[in-house]
Design a protein around this motif. Structure first.
Motif, PDB file in Angstrom:
ATOM      1  N   LEU A  64       0.915  -1.084   0.093  1.00 23.51           N
ATOM      2  CA  LEU A  64       0.088   0.069  -0.060  1.00 23.51           C
ATOM      3  C   LEU A  64       0.680   1.209   0.059  1.00 23.51           C
ATOM      4  O   LEU A  64       0.588   2.224  -0.687  1.00 23.51           O
ATOM      5  CB  LEU A  64      -0.841  -0.047   1.186  1.00 23.51           C
ATOM      6  N   ARG A  65       2.041   1.222   0.716  1.00 17.59           N
ATOM      7  CA  ARG A  65       2.815   2.403   0.873  1.00 17.59           C
ATOM      8  C   ARG A  65       3.531   2.742  -0.421  1.00 17.59           C
ATOM      9  O   ARG A  65       3.849   3.797  -0.913  1.00 17.59           O
ATOM     10  CB  ARG A  65       3.848   2.301   2.014  1.00 17.59           C
ATOM     11  N   GLU A  66       3.804   1.414  -1.480  1.00 17.93           N
ATOM     12  CA  GLU A  66       4.278   1.614  -2.400  1.00 17.93           C
ATOM     13  C   GLU A  66       3.492   2.247  -3.716  1.00 17.93           C
ATOM     14  O   GLU A  66       3.727   2.938  -4.484  1.00 17.93           O
ATOM     15  CB  GLU A  66       4.901   0.384  -3.277  1.00 17.93           C
ATOM     16  N   GLN A  67       2.136   1.894  -3.463  1.00 19.03           N
ATOM     17  CA  GLN A  67       1.276   2.109  -4.350  1.00 19.03           C
ATOM     18  C   GLN A  67       0.733   3.805  -3.972  1.00 19.03           C
ATOM     19  O   GLN A  67       0.264   4.289  -5.152  1.00 19.03           O
ATOM     20  CB  GLN A  67      -0.228   1.089  -4.182  1.00 19.03           C
ATOM     21  N   TYR A  68       0.248   4.215  -2.879  1.00 14.74           N
ATOM     22  CA  TYR A  68      -0.322   5.236  -2.679  1.00 14.74           C
ATOM     23  C   TYR A  68       0.720   6.220  -1.778  1.00 14.74           C
ATOM     24  O   TYR A  68       1.170   5.975  -0.698  1.00 14.74           O
ATOM     25  CB  TYR A  68      -1.622   5.085  -1.714  1.00 14.74           C
ATOM     26  N   SER A  69       1.086   7.412  -2.352  1.00 12.92           N
ATOM     27  CA  SER A  69       1.732   8.579  -1.736  1.00 12.92           C
ATOM     28  C   SER A  69       1.005   8.809  -0.319  1.00 12.92           C
ATOM     29  O   SER A  69       1.854   9.179   0.782  1.00 12.92           O
ATOM     30  CB  SER A  69       2.180   9.580  -2.403  1.00 12.92           C
ATOM     31  N   GLN A  70      -0.202   8.761  -0.135  1.00 15.93           N
ATOM     32  CA  GLN A  70      -0.949   9.173   1.184  1.00 15.93           C
ATOM     33  C   GLN A  70      -0.903   7.937   2.008  1.00 15.93           C
ATOM     34  O   GLN A  70      -1.607   8.280   3.090  1.00 15.93           O
ATOM     35  CB  GLN A  70      -2.420   9.145   0.557  1.00 15.93           C
ATOM     36  N   ILE A  71      -0.157   7.028   1.881  1.00 14.26           N
ATOM     37  CA  ILE A  71      -0.197   6.147   2.890  1.00 14.26           C
ATOM     38  C   ILE A  71       1.058   6.093   3.245  1.00 14.26           C
ATOM     39  O   ILE A  71       1.907   5.632   2.623  1.00 14.26           O
ATOM     40  CB  ILE A  71      -0.647   4.489   2.372  1.00 14.26           C
ATOM     41  N   THR A  72       1.466   6.103   4.588  1.00 18.66           N
ATOM     42  CA  THR A  72       2.745   5.984   5.143  1.00 18.66           C
ATOM     43  C   THR A  72       2.784   5.140   6.299  1.00 18.66           C
ATOM     44  O   THR A  72       1.564   4.494   6.864  1.00 18.66           O
ATOM     45  CB  THR A  72       3.136   7.482   5.758  1.00 18.66           C
ATOM     46  N   PRO A  73       3.844   4.921   6.812  1.00 17.99           N
ATOM     47  CA  PRO A  73       3.899   4.150   8.374  1.00 17.99           C
ATOM     48  C   PRO A  73       3.136   4.542   9.392  1.00 17.99           C
ATOM     49  O   PRO A  73       2.787   6.018   9.285  1.00 17.99           O
ATOM     50  CB  PRO A  73       5.493   4.040   8.491  1.00 17.99           C
ATOM     51  N   GLY A  74       2.470   3.876  10.228  1.00 19.41           N
ATOM     52  CA  GLY A  74       1.669   4.270  11.376  1.00 19.41           C
ATOM     53  C   GLY A  74       2.283   5.479  12.133  1.00 19.41           C
ATOM     54  O   GLY A  74       3.316   5.312  12.565  1.00 19.41           O
ATOM     55  N   TYR A  75       1.399   6.349  12.294  1.00 14.61           N
ATOM     56  CA  TYR A  75       1.890   7.417  13.221  1.00 14.61           C
ATOM     57  C   TYR A  75       1.852   7.027  14.714  1.00 14.61           C
ATOM     58  O   TYR A  75       0.832   6.739  15.117  1.00 14.61           O
ATOM     59  CB  TYR A  75       0.970   8.677  12.831  1.00 14.61           C
ATOM     60  N   HIS A  76       2.736   7.307  15.371  1.00 15.86           N
ATOM     61  CA  HIS A  76       2.878   6.862  16.857  1.00 15.86           C
ATOM     62  C   HIS A  76       2.716   5.387  16.968  1.00 15.86           C
ATOM     63  O   HIS A  76       2.239   5.193  18.148  1.00 15.86           O
ATOM     64  CB  HIS A  76       2.029   7.911  17.745  1.00 15.86           C
ATOM     65  N   MET A  77       2.791   4.673  16.120  1.00 16.37           N
ATOM     66  CA  MET A  77       2.265   3.096  16.249  1.00 16.37           C
ATOM     67  C   MET A  77       3.510   2.387  15.633  1.00 16.37           C
ATOM     68  O   MET A  77       4.469   2.895  15.027  1.00 16.37           O
ATOM     69  CB  MET A  77       0.978   2.820  15.372  1.00 16.37           C
ATOM     70  N   ASN A  78       3.441   1.132  16.021  1.00 12.46           N
ATOM     71  CA  ASN A  78       4.575   0.054  15.345  1.00 12.46           C
ATOM     72  C   ASN A  78       4.338   0.478  13.509  1.00 12.46           C
ATOM     73  O   ASN A  78       3.615   0.090  13.158  1.00 12.46           O
ATOM     74  CB  ASN A  78       4.076  -1.348  15.706  1.00 12.46           C
ATOM     75  N   LYS A  79       5.539   0.663  12.957  1.00 16.31           N
ATOM     76  CA  LYS A  79       5.534   1.190  11.885  1.00 16.31           C
ATOM     77  C   LYS A  79       5.343  -0.265  10.897  1.00 16.31           C
ATOM     78  O   LYS A  79       5.044  -0.071   9.713  1.00 16.31           O
ATOM     79  CB  LYS A  79       7.052   1.754  11.432  1.00 16.31           C
ATOM     80  N   LYS A  80       5.602  -1.207  11.349  1.00 12.91           N
ATOM     81  CA  LYS A  80       5.564  -2.642  10.561  1.00 12.91           C
ATOM     82  C   LYS A  80       4.052  -3.095  10.591  1.00 12.91           C
ATOM     83  O   LYS A  80       3.454  -3.618   9.495  1.00 12.91           O
ATOM     84  CB  LYS A  80       6.172  -3.729  11.051  1.00 12.91           C
ATOM     85  N   HIS A  81       3.257  -2.722  11.546  1.00 11.82           N
ATOM     86  CA  HIS A  81       1.965  -3.199  11.435  1.00 11.82           C
ATOM     87  C   HIS A  81       0.711  -2.237  11.615  1.00 11.82           C
ATOM     88  O   HIS A  81      -0.315  -2.573  11.593  1.00 11.82           O
ATOM     89  CB  HIS A  81       1.589  -4.185  13.001  1.00 11.82           C
ATOM     90  N   TRP A  82       1.163  -1.186  11.386  1.00 10.32           N
ATOM     91  CA  TRP A  82       0.069   0.201  11.063  1.00 10.32           C
ATOM     92  C   TRP A  82       0.571   1.052  10.007  1.00 10.32           C
ATOM     93  O   TRP A  82       1.703   1.007   9.708  1.00 10.32           O
ATOM     94  CB  TRP A  82       0.145   0.883  12.473  1.00 10.32           C
ATOM     95  N   ILE A  83      -0.471   1.414   9.645  1.00  4.29           N
ATOM     96  CA  ILE A  83      -0.278   2.509   8.306  1.00  4.29           C
ATOM     97  C   ILE A  83      -1.130   3.919   8.814  1.00  4.29           C
ATOM     98  O   ILE A  83      -2.203   3.742   9.389  1.00  4.29           O
ATOM     99  CB  ILE A  83      -1.026   1.854   7.011  1.00  4.29           C
ATOM    100  N   THR A  84      -0.680   4.930   8.002  1.00  2.00           N
ATOM    101  CA  THR A  84      -1.453   6.157   8.398  1.00  2.00           C
ATOM    102  C   THR A  84      -2.005   6.500   7.091  1.00  2.00           C
ATOM    103  O   THR A  84      -0.988   6.498   5.964  1.00  2.00           O
ATOM    104  CB  THR A  84      -0.737   7.439   8.819  1.00  2.00           C
TER     105      THR A  84
END
Length: 131
Positions: A64-84
């Motif tokens: 999802l992060r590769e496909q959408y610039s609006q999806i980034t690692p989870g803000y204040h969360m585990n970056k592997k298991h959460w998205i923003t």
């Protein structure tokens, strides 16, 4: 989808899910959606921009992060298991609803089966588990 409708679309999607509850444990600036006491979605603003923070399968999150610039690692969360998720081009109601539902299903998949409000493997597919 514009910024003003992102939170409403995400919240509307979450409220339709069985057992989903809205709480404000971090104050009025954070809407936290839980199922069975576990967080599956957070709504807040990050320097004035509405964001939706969701649980995601690590492989799916990367794609999802590769496909959408609006999806980034989870803000204040585990970056592997959460998205923003932020609003922007390519972010529509279907995508938001799908991501909210996927996050919910990841969370409900973990309690003992007898405590699950829905079967995470069949919810939304139109099929029922034999029971």
């Amino acid at each position: 989808m514009d910024a003003s409708t992102l939170h409403k679309t995400a919240a509307d999607s979450a409220e339709e899910l069985p057992g989903a509850l809205l709480e404000h444990p971090f104050g009025p600036d954070w809407e936290v959606f839980k199922v069975r006491g576990k967080v599956f979605m957070l709504l807040t603003e990050v320097p004035g921009r509405p964001v939706v923070i969701l649980k995601a399968d690590p492989g799916e999150a990367h794609a999802l992060r590769e496909q959408y610039s609006q999806i980034t690692p989870g803000y204040h969360m585990n970056k592997k298991h959460w998205i923003t998720l932020e609003s922007g081009e390519g972010v529509d109601k279907e995508l938001v609803t799908e991501l909210v539902t996927d996050s919910y299903l990841l969370v409900v998949a973990h309690p003992p089966k007898a405590e699950q409000p829905v079967d995470p493997h069949t919810y939304g597919t139109g099929t029922r588990a034999a029971g």
